[in-house]
Design a protein around this motif. Structure first.
Motif, PDB file in Angstrom:
ATOM      1  N   ARG A   1       5.780  24.694  -7.359  1.00 50.41           N
ATOM      2  CA  ARG A   1       4.824  25.782  -7.582  1.00 50.41           C
ATOM      3  C   ARG A   1       3.669  25.734  -6.596  1.00 50.41           C
ATOM      4  O   ARG A   1       3.044  26.742  -6.323  1.00 50.41           O
ATOM      5  CB  ARG A   1       4.279  25.718  -9.014  1.00 50.41           C
ATOM      6  N   ALA A   2       3.379  24.558  -6.105  1.00 48.80           N
ATOM      7  CA  ALA A   2       2.307  24.379  -5.125  1.00 48.80           C
ATOM      8  C   ALA A   2       2.866  23.615  -3.934  1.00 48.80           C
ATOM      9  O   ALA A   2       3.981  23.076  -3.980  1.00 48.80           O
ATOM     10  CB  ALA A   2       1.120  23.622  -5.739  1.00 48.80           C
ATOM     11  N   ASN A   3       2.096  23.581  -2.869  1.00 52.78           N
ATOM     12  CA  ASN A   3       2.504  22.818  -1.698  1.00 52.78           C
ATOM     13  C   ASN A   3       2.621  21.351  -2.073  1.00 52.78           C
ATOM     14  O   ASN A   3       1.718  20.780  -2.686  1.00 52.78           O
ATOM     15  CB  ASN A   3       1.475  23.018  -0.577  1.00 52.78           C
ATOM     16  N   PHE A   4       3.750  20.745  -1.708  1.00 55.11           N
ATOM     17  CA  PHE A   4       3.997  19.361  -2.112  1.00 55.11           C
ATOM     18  C   PHE A   4       3.016  18.399  -1.472  1.00 55.11           C
ATOM     19  O   PHE A   4       2.694  17.362  -2.049  1.00 55.11           O
ATOM     20  CB  PHE A   4       5.425  18.962  -1.756  1.00 55.11           C
TER      21      PHE A   4
ATOM     22  N   CYS B   1       8.238  14.188  -8.860  1.00 52.66           N
ATOM     23  CA  CYS B   1       9.632  14.592  -9.043  1.00 52.66           C
ATOM     24  C   CYS B   1       9.711  15.990  -9.665  1.00 52.66           C
ATOM     25  O   CYS B   1      10.537  16.825  -9.247  1.00 52.66           O
ATOM     26  CB  CYS B   1      10.359  13.590  -9.940  1.00 52.66           C
ATOM     27  N   TRP B   2       8.856  16.251 -10.621  1.00 47.58           N
ATOM     28  CA  TRP B   2       8.819  17.576 -11.241  1.00 47.58           C
ATOM     29  C   TRP B   2       8.411  18.634 -10.226  1.00 47.58           C
ATOM     30  O   TRP B   2       8.969  19.743 -10.212  1.00 47.58           O
ATOM     31  CB  TRP B   2       7.869  17.562 -12.426  1.00 47.58           C
ATOM     32  N   ALA B   3       7.442  18.311  -9.383  1.00 47.97           N
ATOM     33  CA  ALA B   3       7.012  19.262  -8.351  1.00 47.97           C
ATOM     34  C   ALA B   3       8.088  19.495  -7.302  1.00 47.97           C
ATOM     35  O   ALA B   3       8.121  20.556  -6.671  1.00 47.97           O
ATOM     36  CB  ALA B   3       5.734  18.753  -7.680  1.00 47.97           C
TER      37      ALA B   3
ATOM     38  N   TYR C   1      11.770  12.951  -1.624  1.00 46.78           N
ATOM     39  CA  TYR C   1      11.757  13.683  -2.884  1.00 46.78           C
ATOM     40  C   TYR C   1      12.670  14.903  -2.851  1.00 46.78           C
ATOM     41  O   TYR C   1      13.088  15.389  -3.916  1.00 46.78           O
ATOM     42  CB  TYR C   1      10.328  14.104  -3.236  1.00 46.78           C
ATOM     43  N   SER C   2      12.990  15.407  -1.661  1.00 47.40           N
ATOM     44  CA  SER C   2      13.939  16.527  -1.581  1.00 47.40           C
ATOM     45  C   SER C   2      15.350  16.097  -1.969  1.00 47.40           C
ATOM     46  O   SER C   2      16.173  16.940  -2.341  1.00 47.40           O
ATOM     47  CB  SER C   2      13.942  17.114  -0.168  1.00 47.40           C
ATOM     48  N   ASN C   3      15.646  14.799  -1.882  1.00 46.25           N
ATOM     49  CA  ASN C   3      16.968  14.293  -2.279  1.00 46.25           C
ATOM     50  C   ASN C   3      17.174  14.330  -3.788  1.00 46.25           C
ATOM     51  O   ASN C   3      18.305  14.118  -4.257  1.00 46.25           O
ATOM     52  CB  ASN C   3      17.162  12.852  -1.796  1.00 46.25           C
ATOM     53  N   LEU C   4      16.125  14.591  -4.543  1.00 43.39           N
ATOM     54  CA  LEU C   4      16.238  14.546  -6.001  1.00 43.39           C
ATOM     55  C   LEU C   4      17.247  15.559  -6.526  1.00 43.39           C
ATOM     56  O   LEU C   4      17.923  15.313  -7.531  1.00 43.39           O
ATOM     57  CB  LEU C   4      14.861  14.788  -6.625  1.00 43.39           C
ATOM     58  N   ILE C   5      17.387  16.689  -5.860  1.00 41.63           N
ATOM     59  CA  ILE C   5      18.289  17.732  -6.335  1.00 41.63           C
ATOM     60  C   ILE C   5      19.743  17.276  -6.295  1.00 41.63           C
ATOM     61  O   ILE C   5      20.581  17.797  -7.046  1.00 41.63           O
ATOM     62  CB  ILE C   5      18.091  19.009  -5.485  1.00 41.63           C
ATOM     63  N   TRP C   6      20.053  16.285  -5.433  1.00 42.04           N
ATOM     64  CA  TRP C   6      21.442  15.841  -5.330  1.00 42.04           C
ATOM     65  C   TRP C   6      21.877  14.993  -6.513  1.00 42.04           C
ATOM     66  O   TRP C   6      23.083  14.762  -6.694  1.00 42.04           O
ATOM     67  CB  TRP C   6      21.651  15.068  -4.029  1.00 42.04           C
ATOM     68  N   ILE C   7      20.942  14.535  -7.327  1.00 41.28           N
ATOM     69  CA  ILE C   7      21.330  13.758  -8.516  1.00 41.28           C
ATOM     70  C   ILE C   7      22.060  14.640  -9.523  1.00 41.28           C
ATOM     71  O   ILE C   7      23.191  14.329  -9.927  1.00 41.28           O
ATOM     72  CB  ILE C   7      20.098  13.068  -9.131  1.00 41.28           C
TER      73      ILE C   7
ATOM     74  N   GLN D   1       0.813  -1.210   0.000  1.00 35.90           N
ATOM     75  CA  GLN D   1       0.000   0.000   0.000  1.00 35.90           C
ATOM     76  C   GLN D   1       0.852   1.268   0.000  1.00 35.90           C
ATOM     77  O   GLN D   1       0.384   2.326  -0.418  1.00 35.90           O
ATOM     78  CB  GLN D   1      -0.919   0.006   1.223  1.00 35.90           C
ATOM     79  N   PHE D   2       2.125   1.168   0.439  1.00 37.94           N
ATOM     80  CA  PHE D   2       2.999   2.334   0.442  1.00 37.94           C
ATOM     81  C   PHE D   2       3.686   2.545  -0.905  1.00 37.94           C
ATOM     82  O   PHE D   2       4.389   3.538  -1.081  1.00 37.94           O
ATOM     83  CB  PHE D   2       4.064   2.197   1.534  1.00 37.94           C
ATOM     84  N   PHE D   3       3.508   1.610  -1.820  1.00 40.71           N
ATOM     85  CA  PHE D   3       4.108   1.715  -3.150  1.00 40.71           C
ATOM     86  C   PHE D   3       3.029   1.747  -4.226  1.00 40.71           C
ATOM     87  O   PHE D   3       3.290   1.419  -5.382  1.00 40.71           O
ATOM     88  CB  PHE D   3       5.066   0.540  -3.392  1.00 40.71           C
ATOM     89  N   ASP D   4       1.827   2.143  -3.849  1.00 32.51           N
ATOM     90  CA  ASP D   4       0.677   2.125  -4.750  1.00 32.51           C
ATOM     91  C   ASP D   4       0.641   3.404  -5.592  1.00 32.51           C
ATOM     92  O   ASP D   4      -0.225   4.261  -5.425  1.00 32.51           O
ATOM     93  CB  ASP D   4      -0.612   1.956  -3.949  1.00 32.51           C
ATOM     94  N   VAL D   5       1.607   3.556  -6.491  1.00 28.47           N
ATOM     95  CA  VAL D   5       1.670   4.692  -7.400  1.00 28.47           C
ATOM     96  C   VAL D   5       2.121   4.190  -8.766  1.00 28.47           C
ATOM     97  O   VAL D   5       2.754   3.141  -8.877  1.00 28.47           O
ATOM     98  CB  VAL D   5       2.648   5.785  -6.899  1.00 28.47           C
ATOM     99  N   ASP D   6       1.789   4.948  -9.795  1.00 33.02           N
ATOM    100  CA  ASP D   6       2.243   4.594 -11.133  1.00 33.02           C
ATOM    101  C   ASP D   6       3.364   5.536 -11.553  1.00 33.02           C
ATOM    102  O   ASP D   6       3.731   6.474 -10.836  1.00 33.02           O
ATOM    103  CB  ASP D   6       1.086   4.638 -12.136  1.00 33.02           C
ATOM    104  N   THR D   7       3.899   5.303 -12.728  1.00 31.95           N
ATOM    105  CA  THR D   7       5.051   6.071 -13.197  1.00 31.95           C
ATOM    106  C   THR D   7       4.718   7.540 -13.378  1.00 31.95           C
ATOM    107  O   THR D   7       5.521   8.418 -13.029  1.00 31.95           O
ATOM    108  CB  THR D   7       5.564   5.482 -14.524  1.00 31.95           C
ATOM    109  N   SER D   8       3.542   7.827 -13.915  1.00 30.91           N
ATOM    110  CA  SER D   8       3.165   9.226 -14.142  1.00 30.91           C
ATOM    111  C   SER D   8       3.063   9.998 -12.832  1.00 30.91           C
ATOM    112  O   SER D   8       3.462  11.170 -12.758  1.00 30.91           O
ATOM    113  CB  SER D   8       1.829   9.290 -14.897  1.00 30.91           C
ATOM    114  N   ALA D   9       2.549   9.348 -11.786  1.00 33.76           N
ATOM    115  CA  ALA D   9       2.445  10.023 -10.490  1.00 33.76           C
ATOM    116  C   ALA D   9       3.818  10.318  -9.910  1.00 33.76           C
ATOM    117  O   ALA D   9       4.065  11.410  -9.374  1.00 33.76           O
ATOM    118  CB  ALA D   9       1.624   9.171  -9.527  1.00 33.76           C
ATOM    119  N   VAL D  10       4.742   9.358 -10.020  1.00 32.82           N
ATOM    120  CA  VAL D  10       6.093   9.570  -9.498  1.00 32.82           C
ATOM    121  C   VAL D  10       6.796  10.678 -10.269  1.00 32.82           C
ATOM    122  O   VAL D  10       7.470  11.546  -9.680  1.00 32.82           O
ATOM    123  CB  VAL D  10       6.898   8.260  -9.562  1.00 32.82           C
ATOM    124  N   LEU D  11       6.649  10.693 -11.605  1.00 31.18           N
ATOM    125  CA  LEU D  11       7.288  11.730 -12.405  1.00 31.18           C
ATOM    126  C   LEU D  11       6.726  13.111 -12.094  1.00 31.18           C
ATOM    127  O   LEU D  11       7.478  14.096 -12.033  1.00 31.18           O
ATOM    128  CB  LEU D  11       7.117  11.412 -13.895  1.00 31.18           C
ATOM    129  N   SER D  12       5.418  13.192 -11.911  1.00 34.60           N
ATOM    130  CA  SER D  12       4.821  14.492 -11.568  1.00 34.60           C
ATOM    131  C   SER D  12       5.296  14.980 -10.205  1.00 34.60           C
ATOM    132  O   SER D  12       5.514  16.186  -9.999  1.00 34.60           O
ATOM    133  CB  SER D  12       3.295  14.392 -11.595  1.00 34.60           C
TER     134      SER D  12
END
Length: 282
Positions: free
Chosen positions: A94-97, A87-89, A187-193, A74-85
């Protein structure tokens, strides 16, 4: 009277008939209702199609136990589009995460982002060490960089959100959610890539600039999204927690810079034949 008998009194109306004897108008045949449900059962409606079974029915398959795979799925119940959106956020907020999560925080994105950061930190640190030893001695891979990166990133992403969640609960914040804290830090770790991909340069000042930019973007992302949750506590407490969050993130950034993007990192083993007593270059 000639004999005993009964006297009968007959009421004859004005029209001369005996009461109302026209039975054709009152006698009607109705269809039987023996097959219709009784009034007691008429109030109970049949369950609509597609709805879950009633609570009284035995549905043990819907229970999720801590040792079952369905509990963690249940903690991994997301699809690729949701994860990409998401990551973009995280990169371009632009909005509250927490609004982007839509009440469904996941651990899929944070896990793979942290894993990617670990591998790229190892790669960047290895390249940095290679450039620092070019022409001086034979280079050898040091996998202590990999274990150091794993301990740093996984430990920070797992432990700090738990400590923050417990502190918020202790100081009376009812809106604190552990999964949301994990997702936010993950998701805040994404900037370190991208920072890790460009911070292997032998020019030290550039590495400081890249790490500083990574720290600035990630700490703004954290503060912006944590502030509504922190403000639910006492004003003085929220300020202290906010300062602690910033200081801990600054410590992470400095550790990344010193351990992985400095020639002669203290995590890496001194090269054979090199100067073991040489101080690391920051």
């Amino acid at each position: 009277m000639s004999g005993s008998g009964y006297d009968a009194v007959v009421d004859v109306d004005d029209e001369g008939d005996l009461g109302h004897t026209d039975l054709q108008e009152d006698l009607e045949f109705h269809s039987s209702n023996f097959n219709e449900p009784s009034s007691s059962s008429r109030g109970r409606k049949a369950p609509a199609a597609g709805l879950p079974p009633p609570a009284t029915s035995s549905s043990s398959s819907s229970k999720r136990y801590l040792w079952s795979m369905s509990f963690y799925a249940q903690f991994f119940d997301v699809d690729t589009s949701a994860v990409l959106s998401r990551c973009w956020a995280a990169l371009f907020p632009r909005a509250n995460f927490l609004d982007v999560l839509e009440g469904n925080p996941d651990l899929y994105g944070p896990f793979w982002i942290a894993t990617t950061v670990v591998l790229i930190l190892f790669l960047g640190g290895t390249i940095s060490q290679y450039l620092s030893t070019t022409g001086k001695s034979q280079f050898a891979y040091d996998f202590r960089l990999l274990s150091g990166a794993a301990g740093l990133i996984y430990g920070y992403t797992l432990v700090i959100p738990v400590a923050l969640f417990l502190a918020l609960r202790y100081f009376g914040s009812e809106s604190a959610n552990l999964l949301e804290c994990w997702a936010l830090y993950g998701y805040s770790n994404l900037i370190w890539i991208p920072v890790a991909l460009i911070s292997w340069s032998p020019i030290s000042i550039l590495n400081w600039v890249f790490v500083g930019v990574g720290f600035g973007l990630s700490v703004v992302f954290l503060v912006r999204n944590l502030y509504p949750v922190l403000s639910a506590t006492d004003r003085q407490v929220s300020k202290i927690l906010l300062v602690i969050v910033i200081l801990l993130h600054a410590g992470l950034s400095l550790t990344i810079k010193i351990l992985f993007f400095a020639h002669g990192s203290p995590v890496a083993r001194s090269p054979a034949g090199g100067d073991a007593d040489k101080k690391p270059e920051f």
